[in-house]
Design a protein around this motif. Structure first.
Motif, PDB file in Angstrom:
ATOM      1  N   ILE A 195      -5.404  -0.983   7.049  1.00 30.91           N
ATOM      2  CA  ILE A 195      -4.352  -1.834   7.609  1.00 30.91           C
ATOM      3  C   ILE A 195      -4.258  -1.531   9.100  1.00 30.91           C
ATOM      4  CG2 ILE A 195      -1.883  -2.312   7.631  1.00 30.91           C
ATOM      5  CD1 ILE A 195      -1.824  -1.729   4.685  1.00 30.91           C
ATOM      6  N   LYS A 196      -4.511  -2.562   9.913  1.00 28.05           N
ATOM      7  CA  LYS A 196      -4.510  -2.416  11.364  1.00 28.05           C
ATOM      8  C   LYS A 196      -5.476  -1.318  11.799  1.00 28.05           C
ATOM      9  CE  LYS A 196       0.145  -4.191  12.068  1.00 28.05           C
ATOM     10  NZ  LYS A 196       1.493  -3.948  12.583  1.00 28.05           N
ATOM     11  N   GLY A 197      -6.617  -1.265  11.127  1.00 30.22           N
ATOM     12  CA  GLY A 197      -7.678  -0.365  11.549  1.00 30.22           C
ATOM     13  C   GLY A 197      -7.538   1.068  11.086  1.00 30.22           C
ATOM     14  N   ILE A 207       1.253   0.781 -10.100  1.00 28.77           N
ATOM     15  CA  ILE A 207       1.217   2.089  -9.435  1.00 28.77           C
ATOM     16  C   ILE A 207       0.117   2.956 -10.034  1.00 28.77           C
ATOM     17  CG2 ILE A 207       2.494   4.200  -8.936  1.00 28.77           C
ATOM     18  CD1 ILE A 207       3.628   1.802  -7.462  1.00 28.77           C
ATOM     19  N   ILE A 208       0.084   3.041 -11.358  1.00 34.06           N
ATOM     20  CA  ILE A 208      -0.884   3.906 -12.050  1.00 34.06           C
ATOM     21  C   ILE A 208      -2.314   3.454 -11.801  1.00 34.06           C
ATOM     22  CG2 ILE A 208      -1.691   4.665 -14.327  1.00 34.06           C
ATOM     23  CD1 ILE A 208       1.279   4.416 -15.242  1.00 34.06           C
ATOM     24  N   ASP A 209      -2.557   2.156 -11.951  1.00 34.26           N
ATOM     25  CA  ASP A 209      -3.923   1.634 -11.853  1.00 34.26           C
ATOM     26  C   ASP A 209      -4.474   1.614 -10.428  1.00 34.26           C
ATOM     27  OD1 ASP A 209      -3.624   1.261 -14.539  1.00 34.26           O
ATOM     28  OD2 ASP A 209      -3.987  -0.906 -14.526  1.00 34.26           O
ATOM     29  N   LEU A 210      -3.588   1.431  -9.444  1.00 30.55           N
ATOM     30  CA  LEU A 210      -4.075   1.201  -8.081  1.00 30.55           C
ATOM     31  C   LEU A 210      -3.889   2.362  -7.114  1.00 30.55           C
ATOM     32  CD1 LEU A 210      -3.014  -2.523  -7.508  1.00 30.55           C
ATOM     33  CD2 LEU A 210      -5.064  -1.604  -8.609  1.00 30.55           C
ATOM     34  N   LYS A 211      -3.231   3.428  -7.558  1.00 29.99           N
ATOM     35  CA  LYS A 211      -2.935   4.527  -6.634  1.00 29.99           C
ATOM     36  C   LYS A 211      -4.188   5.098  -5.986  1.00 29.99           C
ATOM     37  CE  LYS A 211       0.489   8.080  -6.060  1.00 29.99           C
ATOM     38  NZ  LYS A 211       1.665   8.719  -6.674  1.00 29.99           N
ATOM     39  N   GLN A 267      -5.291   4.320   4.747  1.00 29.08           N
ATOM     40  CA  GLN A 267      -4.012   4.822   4.258  1.00 29.08           C
ATOM     41  C   GLN A 267      -4.150   6.189   3.585  1.00 29.08           C
ATOM     42  OE1 GLN A 267      -1.014   3.130   4.725  1.00 29.08           O
ATOM     43  NE2 GLN A 267      -2.391   2.098   6.112  1.00 29.08           N
ATOM     44  N   LYS A 268      -5.360   6.754   3.603  1.00 28.52           N
ATOM     45  CA  LYS A 268      -5.626   7.981   2.856  1.00 28.52           C
ATOM     46  C   LYS A 268      -4.700   9.127   3.250  1.00 28.52           C
ATOM     47  CE  LYS A 268      -9.798   8.361   1.669  1.00 28.52           C
ATOM     48  NZ  LYS A 268     -11.258   8.519   1.629  1.00 28.52           N
ATOM     49  N   ALA A 269      -4.399   9.229   4.552  1.00 27.12           N
ATOM     50  CA  ALA A 269      -3.630  10.368   5.028  1.00 27.12           C
ATOM     51  C   ALA A 269      -2.159  10.043   5.236  1.00 27.12           C
ATOM     52  CB  ALA A 269      -4.225  10.880   6.345  1.00 27.12           C
ATOM     53  N   LYS A 270      -1.702   8.923   4.652  1.00 27.42           N
ATOM     54  CA  LYS A 270      -0.349   8.477   4.954  1.00 27.42           C
ATOM     55  C   LYS A 270       0.622   8.630   3.792  1.00 27.42           C
ATOM     56  CE  LYS A 270       0.235   5.251   7.941  1.00 27.42           C
ATOM     57  NZ  LYS A 270       0.360   3.974   8.618  1.00 27.42           N
ATOM     58  N   GLY A 271       0.235   9.404   2.793  1.00 28.05           N
ATOM     59  CA  GLY A 271       1.096   9.563   1.626  1.00 28.05           C
ATOM     60  C   GLY A 271       2.462  10.135   1.952  1.00 28.05           C
ATOM     61  N   LYS A 272       2.486  11.211   2.758  1.00 24.54           N
ATOM     62  CA  LYS A 272       3.749  11.862   3.113  1.00 24.54           C
ATOM     63  C   LYS A 272       4.628  10.925   3.921  1.00 24.54           C
ATOM     64  CE  LYS A 272       5.594  15.993   5.371  1.00 24.54           C
ATOM     65  NZ  LYS A 272       5.256  17.223   6.123  1.00 24.54           N
ATOM     66  N   VAL A 314       0.830  -1.209   0.000  1.00 25.20           N
ATOM     67  CA  VAL A 314       0.000   0.000   0.000  1.00 25.20           C
ATOM     68  C   VAL A 314       0.865   1.260   0.000  1.00 25.20           C
ATOM     69  CG1 VAL A 314      -1.718   1.332   1.292  1.00 25.20           C
ATOM     70  CG2 VAL A 314      -1.946  -1.144   1.111  1.00 25.20           C
ATOM     71  N   THR A 315       1.848   1.314   0.899  1.00 27.55           N
ATOM     72  CA  THR A 315       2.680   2.512   0.990  1.00 27.55           C
ATOM     73  C   THR A 315       3.508   2.714  -0.280  1.00 27.55           C
ATOM     74  OG1 THR A 315       4.399   1.252   2.164  1.00 27.55           O
ATOM     75  CG2 THR A 315       2.828   2.492   3.502  1.00 27.55           C
ATOM     76  N   SER A 316       3.950   1.636  -0.899  1.00 27.23           N
ATOM     77  CA  SER A 316       4.729   1.740  -2.130  1.00 27.23           C
ATOM     78  C   SER A 316       3.876   2.270  -3.282  1.00 27.23           C
ATOM     79  CB  SER A 316       5.325   0.381  -2.507  1.00 27.23           C
ATOM     80  OG  SER A 316       6.236  -0.055  -1.529  1.00 27.23           O
ATOM     81  N   ILE A 317       2.636   1.811  -3.356  1.00 25.98           N
ATOM     82  CA  ILE A 317       1.728   2.294  -4.406  1.00 25.98           C
ATOM     83  C   ILE A 317       1.430   3.775  -4.195  1.00 25.98           C
ATOM     84  CG2 ILE A 317      -0.629   2.134  -5.308  1.00 25.98           C
ATOM     85  CD1 ILE A 317      -0.460  -0.913  -4.777  1.00 25.98           C
TER      86      ILE A 317
END
Length: 200
Positions: A137-139, A125-129, A142-147, A99-102
């Motif tokens: 993940i663990k509740g 990467i393009i299709d799943l970003k 990942q929406k706010a974890k890009g940075k 997830v974090t890599s995408i």
């Protein structure tokens, strides 16, 4: 369609295992390598199942965590990524790291998976970003974890460039409590501190 199975491990193969349910039916299930390695004979296991039907076969793919199943479904929707290749991705890379890599656009991590080339890695990467932002993940979404994700990827690349083994680096990074304000440099410093402590 079969969506969930609970049974005892009766037989292990290189890529799959057979489980006997309480009803006396044995199911042959393809599993991620880390899951396959962690189970022993007569273990009672439960798996989320994705049933793949082809003209010449019906195959079951099992996952201990719902997030793995969600990622598997997303991966097989990518052109040129079939079930076996998607399973190879989940065998080689932890779900959270996928997830974090995408999210951070790190296609190189997927290129390291056997059978997955550069173009397909970039297509993942393009299709799943946009699609992985809703995965939990663990509740936590990942929406706010890009940075935070980008800093983690940069830190990993920096440590590998310093000569550390990539898998050892990932193990160390997993021990660090991250925040969305933590820079790649700060993560590297903390990782080096842990590495030096482990040498004592």
């Amino acid at each position: 369609m079969i969506g969930y199975i609970k049974g005892k491990l009766k037989y292990k193969e290189a890529k799959c295992a057979t489980f006997m349910t309480a009803g006396g039916v044995g199911y042959r299930i393809f599993l991620p390598q880390n899951t396959l390695d962690s189970i022993v004979m007569e273990d009672e296991c439960e798996f989320f199942i994705e049933t793949i039907v082809r003209e010449d076969a019906l195959s079951l793919f099992g996952f201990k965590e719902k997030v793995e199943l969600d990622l598997f479904r997303l991966l097989i929707d990518v052109n040129k990524v079939g079930p076996k290749l998607a399973l190879a991705v989940l065998s080689a890379i932890p779900a959270s790291e996928i997830v974090t890599s995408i999210l951070s656009g790190n296609s190189k991590i997927f290129e390291a998976v056997s059978g997955l080339g550069k173009k397909t890695a970039e297509k993942i990467i393009i299709d799943l970003k946009d699609k992985v932002t809703a995965i939990e993940i663990k509740g936590e979404t990942q929406k706010a974890k890009g940075k935070e994700s980008l800093a983690l990827v940069e830190a990993e690349e920096g440590l590998v460039a310093l000569g550390f083994n990539q898998f050892a680096v990932r193990s160390v990074l997993a021990k660090i409590t991250l925040s969305d304000t933590m820079s790649a440099e700060a993560i590297v410093r903390e990782a080096l501190r842990i590495i030096n402590e482990n040498k004592r």
